[in-house]
Design an enzyme around this catalytic site. Sequence first.
Site, PDB file in Angstrom:
ATOM      1  N   LYS A 150      -9.408   1.824  -2.142  1.00 24.47           N
ATOM      2  CA  LYS A 150     -10.143   1.772  -0.708  1.00 24.47           C
ATOM      3  C   LYS A 150      -9.820   3.068  -0.126  1.00 24.47           C
ATOM      4  O   LYS A 150     -10.190   3.206   1.042  1.00 24.47           O
ATOM      5  CB  LYS A 150      -9.091   0.677   0.062  1.00 24.47           C
ATOM      6  CG  LYS A 150      -9.315  -0.788  -0.195  1.00 24.47           C
ATOM      7  CD  LYS A 150      -8.775  -1.588   0.455  1.00 24.47           C
ATOM      8  CE  LYS A 150      -8.466  -3.117  -0.059  1.00 24.47           C
ATOM      9  NZ  LYS A 150      -9.727  -3.861   0.117  1.00 24.47           N
ATOM     10  N   GLN A 178      -5.280  -0.935   4.557  1.00 25.45           N
ATOM     11  CA  GLN A 178      -6.327  -0.638   5.432  1.00 25.45           C
ATOM     12  C   GLN A 178      -5.916   0.445   6.189  1.00 25.45           C
ATOM     13  O   GLN A 178      -6.653   1.062   6.946  1.00 25.45           O
ATOM     14  CB  GLN A 178      -6.865  -1.756   6.373  1.00 25.45           C
ATOM     15  CG  GLN A 178      -7.427  -3.077   5.519  1.00 25.45           C
ATOM     16  CD  GLN A 178      -8.804  -2.591   4.845  1.00 25.45           C
ATOM     17  OE1 GLN A 178      -9.301  -1.452   4.881  1.00 25.45           O
ATOM     18  NE2 GLN A 178      -9.274  -3.548   4.002  1.00 25.45           N
ATOM     19  N   ASP A 211       1.808  -3.954   4.592  1.00 22.88           N
ATOM     20  CA  ASP A 211       0.697  -3.917   4.046  1.00 22.88           C
ATOM     21  C   ASP A 211      -0.215  -2.825   4.462  1.00 22.88           C
ATOM     22  O   ASP A 211      -0.696  -2.885   5.563  1.00 22.88           O
ATOM     23  CB  ASP A 211      -0.190  -5.348   3.945  1.00 22.88           C
ATOM     24  CG  ASP A 211      -1.419  -5.287   3.435  1.00 22.88           C
ATOM     25  OD1 ASP A 211      -2.089  -4.078   2.661  1.00 22.88           O
ATOM     26  OD2 ASP A 211      -2.230  -6.373   2.995  1.00 22.88           O
ATOM     27  N   CYS A 237     -10.943 -12.823   2.415  1.00 19.23           N
ATOM     28  CA  CYS A 237      -9.391 -13.251   2.004  1.00 19.23           C
ATOM     29  C   CYS A 237      -8.634 -13.451   3.329  1.00 19.23           C
ATOM     30  O   CYS A 237      -7.253 -12.907   3.115  1.00 19.23           O
ATOM     31  CB  CYS A 237      -8.998 -12.323   1.003  1.00 19.23           C
ATOM     32  SG  CYS A 237      -9.983 -11.972  -0.552  1.00 19.23           S
ATOM     33  N   HIS A 287      -4.188 -10.654   5.028  1.00 15.66           N
ATOM     34  CA  HIS A 287      -4.816 -10.870   3.875  1.00 15.66           C
ATOM     35  C   HIS A 287      -4.129 -11.832   2.954  1.00 15.66           C
ATOM     36  O   HIS A 287      -2.725 -11.597   3.072  1.00 15.66           O
ATOM     37  CB  HIS A 287      -5.084  -9.439   3.170  1.00 15.66           C
ATOM     38  CG  HIS A 287      -6.011  -9.112   2.160  1.00 15.66           C
ATOM     39  ND1 HIS A 287      -5.847  -9.875   0.742  1.00 15.66           N
ATOM     40  CD2 HIS A 287      -7.468  -8.968   1.960  1.00 15.66           C
ATOM     41  CE1 HIS A 287      -6.673  -9.742   0.065  1.00 15.66           C
ATOM     42  NE2 HIS A 287      -7.764  -8.889   0.705  1.00 15.66           N
TER      43      HIS A 287
HETATM   44  C1  PLP Z   1      -5.436  -5.789   4.328  1.00 13.95           C
HETATM   45  C2  PLP Z   1      -5.431  -6.036   2.717  1.00 13.95           C
HETATM   46  N1  PLP Z   1      -4.377  -6.249   2.108  1.00 13.95           N
HETATM   47  C3  PLP Z   1      -4.628  -6.306   0.632  1.00 13.95           C
HETATM   48  C4  PLP Z   1      -5.790  -6.073   0.059  1.00 13.95           C
HETATM   49  C5  PLP Z   1      -5.650  -6.364  -1.389  1.00 13.95           C
HETATM   50  O1  PLP Z   1      -5.841  -5.145  -2.077  1.00 13.95           O
HETATM   51  P1  PLP Z   1      -6.310  -5.061  -3.551  1.00 13.95           P
HETATM   52  O2  PLP Z   1      -7.485  -6.025  -3.851  1.00 13.95           O
HETATM   53  O3  PLP Z   1      -6.840  -3.483  -3.680  1.00 13.95           O
HETATM   54  O4  PLP Z   1      -5.365  -5.270  -4.368  1.00 13.95           O
HETATM   55  C6  PLP Z   1      -6.796  -5.837   0.903  1.00 13.95           C
HETATM   56  C7  PLP Z   1      -8.043  -5.760   0.309  1.00 13.95           C
HETATM   57  O5  PLP Z   1      -9.016  -6.336   0.382  1.00 13.95           O
HETATM   58  C8  PLP Z   1      -6.694  -5.693   2.154  1.00 13.95           C
HETATM   59  O6  PLP Z   1      -7.749  -5.517   2.950  1.00 13.95           O
END
Ligand code: PLP
Lengths: 157, 423
Positions: free
Chosen positions: B235, B212, B209, B378, B132
């Site tokens: 999430k 998810q 990260d 993203c 992401h």
């Molecule tokens: C794999 C992953 N990493 C990071 C993020 C970023 O999370 P946040 O927008 O809650 O900071 C997301 C959210 O879309 C994600 O799916």
Amino acid sequence: MSTLEQMYQQVIMDHAREAHGRGLVEVTLPAHGESHQVNTTCGDEVTLRVGLEGDRIASLSWEGQGCSISQASVSALSELLDGESIATADDTVEAFRALMQSKGEHLDEEREDLLGDATAFVGVGKYPARIKCALLGWMAFRDALIQARSASEGGQQ
Amino acid sequence: MLRDLHDDFPILSRTVRNGKPLVYLDSAATSQKPSAVLEAESAFYREHNGAVARGAHLLAEEATEAFESARSDVARLVGASPEEIVWTSGATASINLVANGIGDASLGAGGEEAARFRIGPGDRIVVTEAEHHANLIPWQQLAARTGAELAWIPVDDDGRFDLDNLDTIVNGSTTVLAFSHAGNVTGIVADVAPLVARAREVGALTVLDACQSVPHLPVDVAQLGVDFMAFSGHKMLGPTGIGALWGRKELLDALPPSVFGGGAIAIVTMERTTWLEAPMRFEPGTQPVAQAVGMGAAARYLMDLGMDQVARHEARLAQIMREGVAELPGVRLLGPVGDPDRIDVLGLAAVAVDGVHAHDVGQVLDDLGVLARVGHHCAQPLHRRFGLTGSTRASAHVYTREDDARAFVEALATVRSFFGVHA
Ligand SMILES: Cc1ncc(COP(=O)(O)O)c(C=O)c1O
């Protein structure tokens, strides 16, 4: 007709399938402009080129990839405005912007006449997320036209 | 098996376009919230609101207690201790906190205790092609700031990390290895062990990260063996505006903060400041207390369900969606179908429909009341790797019913004929 069918009217589907003006054409006219626009939410893009002869749009071509709305919209624009006067083009762009802001309501007859096939995009106004798609090519056109005009003014000095 | 949870989530009883019932399949973007979370947040404001860790009156005490017990709940969800949990505004902020801390340490911030984080020309930061943007751009920027080099682990045609050249990519100059626990496009649950083992071999820090994974799978930081881990409240059934960074205590205590202000400090003179230990050193200024309380309630809600049960429920949904779409003509599933017994994919399915743009696919689904996500989610590099600019993604959560998963497959089956595209 469902709102979905109102958005994807046959005219739009036809334009999406068989696009007008697709394929960038080389412009040798001194008054020309080119604009590349990207819809950052989806990565759709359009590159549009115009060439002016006096106050007439003598060349209009584009290349792009994206959803049916963005591609059909630039195709309809291309069919409408290729060969038109700059004044008509300006009015048509304004009318199209008004159509996008109308939340799905039709415009007055005068502006809809100007828009021709492009009136079919009226249903898009009900989907705020898609207005950007429909406007992509029109933004590219407006930008390319500004450049072509300033090129022609520069040439006259 | 999980019981049906619809009634716990007030929003799920609303209708959408044309009066259709809501089939919410965009939980990977943001999840819906159970009443337990909504009520925890509201009860905090109605009954306990006061300044946290400032002052000695009753409400200040109660607010501090609520804030800290939420931290403990979130810690418990991931097998951590509370002092290793830093509140942030979300996973994005968590990852930036680590990257900026390393960047500032490289400029000399944090003194000798932060020297272990210093990087510069000749050093390497490694990410993967599947990240992401939130777990890519901070590292790109860190590389640009410090002169370190950015390298990445490629993915195979299925979107799995391709570890064939792991030892040459994560080489002796590698100082940071950042990767995702579960993919937000392919849904693939990564095998963390070989990556952590290699990082340890070369002395690189690992940043996971887990945005998810934490909401959907049992996650235990000790078992994973990583050094830092980022996740978001919104999430995992919690509020927006809150998230967490987990880190090994000795690392958090040495990492210099990059955001400064009140509440994070030990001693301040006009010339200099010394920081408190973690997590306080990273929490200057007034914190999003009600949101933290909401995230704590979300963690408790998930633990009450049992993360094993949650994972099994979603594995079943994954199977319905992924096997279902894989059978549709002209529909390409991004990532492998997966094996429900091994729980190697999340309950999501991202697809590309032949001849129909993702936006158009999403519009038809929306018209049927099926709310999925369209676009690049993203993850532009990963879509480019697949030869695509975007996809349509359905993603489930604890409240998703098997019928919802089937509704996605059925809706998807109508798309090509709507647009007059045939095999
Ligand atoms: C794999 C992953 N990493 C990071 C993020 C970023 O999370 P946040 O927008 O809650 O900071 C997301 C959210 O879309 C994600 O799916």
